[in-house]
Scaffold this active site. Structure first.
Site, PDB file in Angstrom:
ATOM      1  N   SER A   1       1.311  -0.369   1.935  1.00 38.84           N
ATOM      2  CA  SER A   1       2.606  -0.986   2.209  1.00 38.84           C
ATOM      3  C   SER A   1       2.667  -2.351   1.555  1.00 38.84           C
ATOM      4  O   SER A   1       1.629  -2.989   1.327  1.00 38.84           O
ATOM      5  CB  SER A   1       2.809  -1.137   3.724  1.00 38.84           C
ATOM      6  OG  SER A   1       3.967  -1.897   4.009  1.00 38.84           O
TER       7      SER A   1
ATOM      8  N   TYR B   1       0.120  -4.132  12.534  1.00 38.85           N
ATOM      9  CA  TYR B   1       0.373  -3.158  11.464  1.00 38.85           C
ATOM     10  C   TYR B   1      -0.106  -3.648  10.106  1.00 38.85           C
ATOM     11  O   TYR B   1      -0.779  -2.917   9.371  1.00 38.85           O
ATOM     12  CB  TYR B   1       1.874  -2.867  11.422  1.00 38.85           C
ATOM     13  CG  TYR B   1       2.347  -2.000  10.279  1.00 38.85           C
ATOM     14  CD1 TYR B   1       2.178  -0.622  10.313  1.00 38.85           C
ATOM     15  CD2 TYR B   1       3.004  -2.563   9.172  1.00 38.85           C
ATOM     16  CE1 TYR B   1       2.639   0.180   9.268  1.00 38.85           C
ATOM     17  CE2 TYR B   1       3.469  -1.774   8.137  1.00 38.85           C
ATOM     18  CZ  TYR B   1       3.286  -0.404   8.185  1.00 38.85           C
ATOM     19  OH  TYR B   1       3.742   0.391   7.163  1.00 38.85           O
TER      20      TYR B   1
ATOM     21  N   LYS C   1      -2.578  -1.869   6.973  1.00 36.14           N
ATOM     22  CA  LYS C   1      -2.141  -1.516   5.629  1.00 36.14           C
ATOM     23  C   LYS C   1      -2.927  -2.276   4.568  1.00 36.14           C
ATOM     24  O   LYS C   1      -3.172  -1.762   3.474  1.00 36.14           O
ATOM     25  CB  LYS C   1      -0.640  -1.758   5.487  1.00 36.14           C
ATOM     26  CG  LYS C   1       0.190  -0.735   6.257  1.00 36.14           C
ATOM     27  CD  LYS C   1      -0.144   0.684   5.810  1.00 36.14           C
ATOM     28  CE  LYS C   1       0.715   1.728   6.466  1.00 36.14           C
ATOM     29  NZ  LYS C   1       0.459   3.099   5.965  1.00 36.14           N
TER      30      LYS C   1
END
Length: 254
Positions: free
Chosen positions: A144, A157, A161
């Site tokens: 990401s 998160y 990533k």
């Protein structure tokens, strides 16, 4: 020309969003495709039907990637159905938006287990099968833009990533001698199930669109081409790379 003619492609999180788009495009490019999915049975079967409609073999295997046993089962089932694995796409991921200061332990643990631990075990299992086969392969991980930038409600998160991006860099070194290439794609804001609720706020959506030089947020299909390219022989000298697919958002600092 079909870029993946005769290839056997495995994709995690393949029933919706980026995974589904990549699965259908892989079949269009000549591959047989196996997808892993966690809950979306109806959507998984629709992806299977779309693949079979193009004359390719298809397989859907249900399993939670947070469980290490799921990786072994997915690879084994695909090998049984197709005879081997040529391309593995690690796509499964979650992003339950939440503030930092009162982040529940359970949310942090689940996010890491799905996004990072799941990626590790899946990549490891796929790599072992490719090494056993002895003719190389390609691994593509969906990281990401969040691997490179922060997010107020993504403190759990973004590290996962970044970890997926780093995993591909290290795996590229570890697996190069086996002719297994490992690369990642770094999507910007893509309209999928993962952020549908967050982007229901139209003001927020317009602000985010305004930051993108190409003037729109991404669609799942925007990732399919880059994933197929990295999986194909057109990228035969590309490994350890990370490809931003974000409409130019990352470079738009002014």
């Amino acid at each position: 020309m079909t870029l993946l003619a005769g290839k056997r492609v495995l994709i995690t999180g393949g029933s919706t969003g980026i995974g589904a788009a990549a699965a259908v495009e892989a079949a269009r490019q000549g591959a047989d495709v196996a997808i892993n999915y966690a809950t979306s049975e109806d959507r998984a079967q629709q992806v299977i039907a779309d693949i079979q409609a193009m004359g390719r073999k298809a397989l859907a295997v249900r399993g939670d990637v947070a469980d290490p046993d799921t990786a072994q089962d997915f690879i084994a089932r695909a090998v049984e159905a197709f005879g081997g694995v040529d391309v593995f796409v690690n796509n499964a991921g979650i992003c339950p938006f939440h503030a930092l200061l009162d982040m529940p332990v359970a949310v942090v643990e689940r996010t890491f287990r799905v996004n990072l631990h799941g990626a590790y075990y899946m990549v490891q299992a796929a790599a072992n099968q490719m090494v056993k086969q002895g003719h190389g392969g390609a691994i593509v991980a969906v990281s990401s833009i969040s691997a490179l930038v922060g997010g107020e409600f993504q403190t759990h998160y973004t590290p996962t990533k970044a970890g997926v991006h780093s995993l591909m860099q290290s795996a590229a070194i570890a697996l190069g001698k086996h002719n297994i290439r490992c690369n990642s794609v770094l999507p910007g804001t893509i309209l999928t199930e993962i952020n549908r609720e967050d982007l229901a706020d139209l003001d927020k959506r317009r602000r985010m669109e305004a930051r993108v030089p190409l003037g729109r947020l991404g669609e799942a299909e925007d990732l399919a081409g880059p994933i197929i390219f990295l999986a194909s022989d057109m990228a035969q000298y590309v490994t350890g790379a990370a490809l931003l697919v974000d409409g130019g958002a990352f470079v738009n600092l002014q």
